[in-house]
Each structure stands twice: as C-alpha cells, then as structure tokens.
Design an enzyme around this catalytic site. Sequence first.
Site, PDB file in Angstrom:
ATOM      1  N   ASN A 156       0.840  -1.192   0.000  1.00 32.33           N
ATOM      2  CA  ASN A 156       0.000   0.000   0.000  1.00 32.33           C
ATOM      3  C   ASN A 156       0.877   1.244   0.000  1.00 32.33           C
ATOM      4  OD1 ASN A 156       0.616  -0.808   2.677  1.00 32.33           O
ATOM      5  ND2 ASN A 156      -1.131   0.285   3.526  1.00 32.33           N
ATOM      6  N   GLU A 159       0.406   5.306   0.602  1.00 40.46           N
ATOM      7  CA  GLU A 159      -0.480   6.393   1.013  1.00 40.46           C
ATOM      8  C   GLU A 159      -0.024   7.730   0.430  1.00 40.46           C
ATOM      9  OE1 GLU A 159      -2.013   4.413   5.184  1.00 40.46           O
ATOM     10  OE2 GLU A 159      -0.664   6.123   5.278  1.00 40.46           O
ATOM     11  N   CYS A 169      -3.984   0.575  -2.650  1.00 34.00           N
ATOM     12  CA  CYS A 169      -3.864  -0.636  -1.842  1.00 34.00           C
ATOM     13  C   CYS A 169      -2.794  -1.567  -2.417  1.00 34.00           C
ATOM     14  CB  CYS A 169      -5.186  -1.392  -1.827  1.00 34.00           C
ATOM     15  SG  CYS A 169      -6.565  -0.502  -1.101  1.00 34.00           S
ATOM     16  N   GLU A 190      -3.052  -4.759  -3.006  1.00 35.33           N
ATOM     17  CA  GLU A 190      -3.597  -5.681  -3.997  1.00 35.33           C
ATOM     18  C   GLU A 190      -3.652  -5.040  -5.371  1.00 35.33           C
ATOM     19  OE1 GLU A 190      -4.775  -4.713  -1.081  1.00 35.33           O
ATOM     20  OE2 GLU A 190      -6.153  -6.181  -0.203  1.00 35.33           O
ATOM     21  N   CYS A 230     -10.205  -4.757   0.321  1.00 38.14           N
ATOM     22  CA  CYS A 230     -11.320  -3.805   0.352  1.00 38.14           C
ATOM     23  C   CYS A 230     -12.211  -4.020  -0.871  1.00 38.14           C
ATOM     24  CB  CYS A 230     -10.794  -2.373   0.399  1.00 38.14           C
ATOM     25  SG  CYS A 230     -10.187  -1.753  -1.184  1.00 38.14           S
ATOM     26  N   CYS A 262     -10.636  -3.213  -4.325  1.00 40.05           N
ATOM     27  CA  CYS A 262      -9.696  -4.236  -4.793  1.00 40.05           C
ATOM     28  C   CYS A 262     -10.434  -5.496  -5.255  1.00 40.05           C
ATOM     29  CB  CYS A 262      -8.690  -4.574  -3.703  1.00 40.05           C
ATOM     30  SG  CYS A 262      -7.473  -3.262  -3.452  1.00 40.05           S
TER      31      CYS A 262
HETATM   32 ZN   LIG Z   1      -8.043  -2.291  -1.501  1.00 34.68          ZN
END
Ligand SMILES: [Zn+2]
Length: 135
Positions: free
Chosen positions: A41, A43, A52, A54, A90, A93
């Site tokens: 990930n 940010e 993310c 993934e 999430c 994803c």
């Molecule tokens: Zn995600």
Amino acid sequence: MIQRLIRLAMEARLNAYTPYSNFTVGAALLTTDGTVFTGCNVENAAFTPGNCAERTAVFKAVSEGYKEFEQIAIVGGKKGEQPKEYCSPCGVCRQVLVEFADPKTFQVIIAKSEEDYQVYRLEDLLPLSFGPESL
Ligand SMILES: [Zn+2]
C-alpha cells in the site's frame, strides 16, 4: 505455493508507504504462467490518491502484459508488528480482481503468517459481482 506467496507478500509489506495510518499491507499475485507480482500500500498526504497493496500488484502485472491470475496472498497489520487479524481486500480491490480473474476459481489467501491463513474464492468475497461479462 501458498506459503511462497505469503512469504513474498510479507516481504512486499516491508516496502509499504504508510506515514498516516501506519497500517502496512503486502500482496503477492500469482499469474497463470507462474509469475508472481507483489505490491504494497502507498499512502498520500491528500489521502484519496493512495493505493492498496492488492491493486498495486494487479496494476504492476497488467502493465507488464499479464492479465490472467490464479491467486493472491495478502498480509497486513500495524507497521512493524506481526498481523493480529486477517487482512481481507477492500471492496475496490475485489472489484479490480473481478476484472481480471474468474471469481469462481480465483483464490484470495489472507494470512497472519505462512502457517496461519485462510483461503476464499473471489466469488465468495464479492457475490453477484459486476464484471466484464456483465456488459
Ligand atoms: Zn483495496
């Protein structure tokens, strides 16, 4: 192979850029020809541009010409700590994975360690999904 993917996800997690949440995630995506793409990930100070682990892995793979996937392993938790919980992907994803993977066969592995993990079919994580075949 599952243990290898988890190990690669754990290694990718170390590269996560998370100065705001301190929640680091690593992912390792297996293509149908055995190639593995990892992601972490990333940010951002403006928050919404973040990505993310993934999706980082998926976008790396697609950008290299790979579009058929079998499994993804995901490891996440507080920075510098062994994961206490399973870190599931999430909703965004899950939707991105549906674009490139068969929800009936693609496996999502969420792990706390190489020995402690759970395996789900993508279809179970995103039932009644809207994918390429929906158009
Ligand atoms: Zn995600």
